[in-house]
Motif scaffolding. Sequence first.
Motif, PDB file in Angstrom:
ATOM      1  N   VAL A 194       0.853  -1.182   0.000  1.00  0.00           N
ATOM      2  CA  VAL A 194       0.000   0.000   0.000  1.00  0.00           C
ATOM      3  C   VAL A 194       0.891   1.234   0.000  1.00  0.00           C
ATOM      4  O   VAL A 194       2.075   1.162   0.335  1.00  0.00           O
ATOM      5  CB  VAL A 194      -0.949   0.030   1.219  1.00  0.00           C
ATOM      6  N   TYR A 253       3.524   6.962  -2.660  1.00  0.00           N
ATOM      7  CA  TYR A 253       2.235   7.615  -2.917  1.00  0.00           C
ATOM      8  C   TYR A 253       2.386   8.675  -4.007  1.00  0.00           C
ATOM      9  O   TYR A 253       1.563   8.763  -4.932  1.00  0.00           O
ATOM     10  CB  TYR A 253       1.704   8.249  -1.632  1.00  0.00           C
ATOM     11  N   VAL A 304      -8.971   5.691  -4.181  1.00  0.00           N
ATOM     12  CA  VAL A 304      -9.486   6.264  -2.944  1.00  0.00           C
ATOM     13  C   VAL A 304     -10.828   5.625  -2.637  1.00  0.00           C
ATOM     14  O   VAL A 304     -11.791   5.790  -3.383  1.00  0.00           O
ATOM     15  CB  VAL A 304      -9.637   7.790  -3.049  1.00  0.00           C
ATOM     16  N   GLU A 305     -10.855   4.848  -1.548  1.00  0.00           N
ATOM     17  CA  GLU A 305     -12.087   4.190  -1.106  1.00  0.00           C
ATOM     18  C   GLU A 305     -12.161   4.249   0.407  1.00  0.00           C
ATOM     19  O   GLU A 305     -11.151   4.048   1.088  1.00  0.00           O
ATOM     20  CB  GLU A 305     -12.117   2.712  -1.536  1.00  0.00           C
ATOM     21  N   LEU A 338     -10.759   1.195   2.698  1.00  0.00           N
ATOM     22  CA  LEU A 338      -9.353   0.790   2.673  1.00  0.00           C
ATOM     23  C   LEU A 338      -8.670   0.875   4.032  1.00  0.00           C
ATOM     24  O   LEU A 338      -7.463   0.820   4.112  1.00  0.00           O
ATOM     25  CB  LEU A 338      -8.577   1.651   1.664  1.00  0.00           C
ATOM     26  N   THR A 352      -5.355  -3.111  -1.550  1.00  0.00           N
ATOM     27  CA  THR A 352      -4.373  -2.054  -1.694  1.00  0.00           C
ATOM     28  C   THR A 352      -5.048  -0.784  -2.213  1.00  0.00           C
ATOM     29  O   THR A 352      -6.126  -0.836  -2.804  1.00  0.00           O
ATOM     30  CB  THR A 352      -3.260  -2.482  -2.664  1.00  0.00           C
ATOM     31  N   ASN A 353      -4.403   0.364  -1.978  1.00  0.00           N
ATOM     32  CA  ASN A 353      -4.897   1.616  -2.558  1.00  0.00           C
ATOM     33  C   ASN A 353      -4.154   1.953  -3.852  1.00  0.00           C
ATOM     34  O   ASN A 353      -4.202   3.081  -4.329  1.00  0.00           O
ATOM     35  CB  ASN A 353      -4.777   2.766  -1.564  1.00  0.00           C
ATOM     36  N   ARG A 368      -6.571  -5.609  -8.333  1.00  0.00           N
ATOM     37  CA  ARG A 368      -6.536  -5.463  -6.871  1.00  0.00           C
ATOM     38  C   ARG A 368      -7.172  -6.669  -6.204  1.00  0.00           C
ATOM     39  O   ARG A 368      -6.718  -7.123  -5.151  1.00  0.00           O
ATOM     40  CB  ARG A 368      -7.255  -4.182  -6.463  1.00  0.00           C
TER      41      ARG A 368
END
Length: 380
Positions: A224, A232, A243-244, A247, A257-258, A266
């Motif tokens: 992540v 990031y 973006v959830e 997560l 994972t993001n 995913r």
Amino acid sequence: MADLLSGALKPRYQGQKADLAKALPPRWDLYRNDRALAGVVQTSRGCPFDCNFCDVIQYLGRVQRHKPPERVLHEVQALYDLGYRQINLSDDNFTVYRKRTEVLLEALADWNGKDGREPVGFLTQMSIDVARHPDLLAACSRAGLRTAFMGIETSNIEALKESRKRQNLRIDLVEQCEKIVSAGVSVQAGLMVGFDSDDLSCFERQRDFVMSLPVINFRVAVLVAPVATPLYEQMEAAGRIVVEPSLAPSTSAIAHTNIEPAQMTREQLTEGAMWLRAELLAPENVIPRFEHYARTLGPRLPHLVPAQTGGPSVKAHPFLELFSQMARNRATRRVIECVRELSEENPLLRADLMQALGMYLNSYMRQPSEARQPMVGVAQ
């Protein structure tokens, strides 16, 4: 706090990084210590390494700050007086500054199991490059520091390069693990999947890699990208950040994972990681690792071996209840019997074997229920 109490609170306060030499000890006497199995002392903050998925350096810095040994011992003694016999030295990298670590370990060795005190087992985090320093490993064992979490992550060299996990490169990870364990320091390992160089074969490759290690317990995670990390920024620039609200990390399950992985979906990454975790916990796979571990692990010094006389302490009750429950499971009963036999063969390793077994059984229970075999009567 003084301004708050006097009604003179200012709009903004700009703090600096704390001076650990002036840090006040935690008031553990105010805590419900009957609810905790292990105490915690932080002896440093920060890490000089540059792993691109780690956010420690973002909030603690890359210049490591250290708490003086006398303050560490004061906190350790306070926890001992409250009944703790397991203490976590909560550092991100305990051994990265060798001279500082050696001084602290010498102080702990002079304290532990001396002057009528019972032995205390210490655990911490360190990097696998500690294997290059046998004197430092020997000092760990003398101090009673018998367990260390290490981010081994992967045997995939390309993944180590892309994540800037340089301390794990250009070494034989299996050989280094065996050096550490043979010196008397048990390894708990972080294992990660989902790097850009990982394809769908990475899960079986990681399973095979693990089976070559004298390591019982692993923390399996998908890659992540925490906010503010180099990873990031890289993934956001590539439009690969997801973006959830779902997560949030979980200790009992492997979350999505993001990141949009490079060579799988995913969902495939999550399913593969869950499969890998179940494989590592399967009794038929953990029993050979227990045998490898017992053959490799260096013994404790006699004065640091916990006494086996008398009744169990209050803090041992949860483990005894766990063993009792898991002994009714066909599969885990085989593991318990294996560890019992290994303990009889190696009495000086009993405490280490039992600690590893307790962690393993706890992880086994925390799997999704469909991954475990049904409970049966002991007689069956």
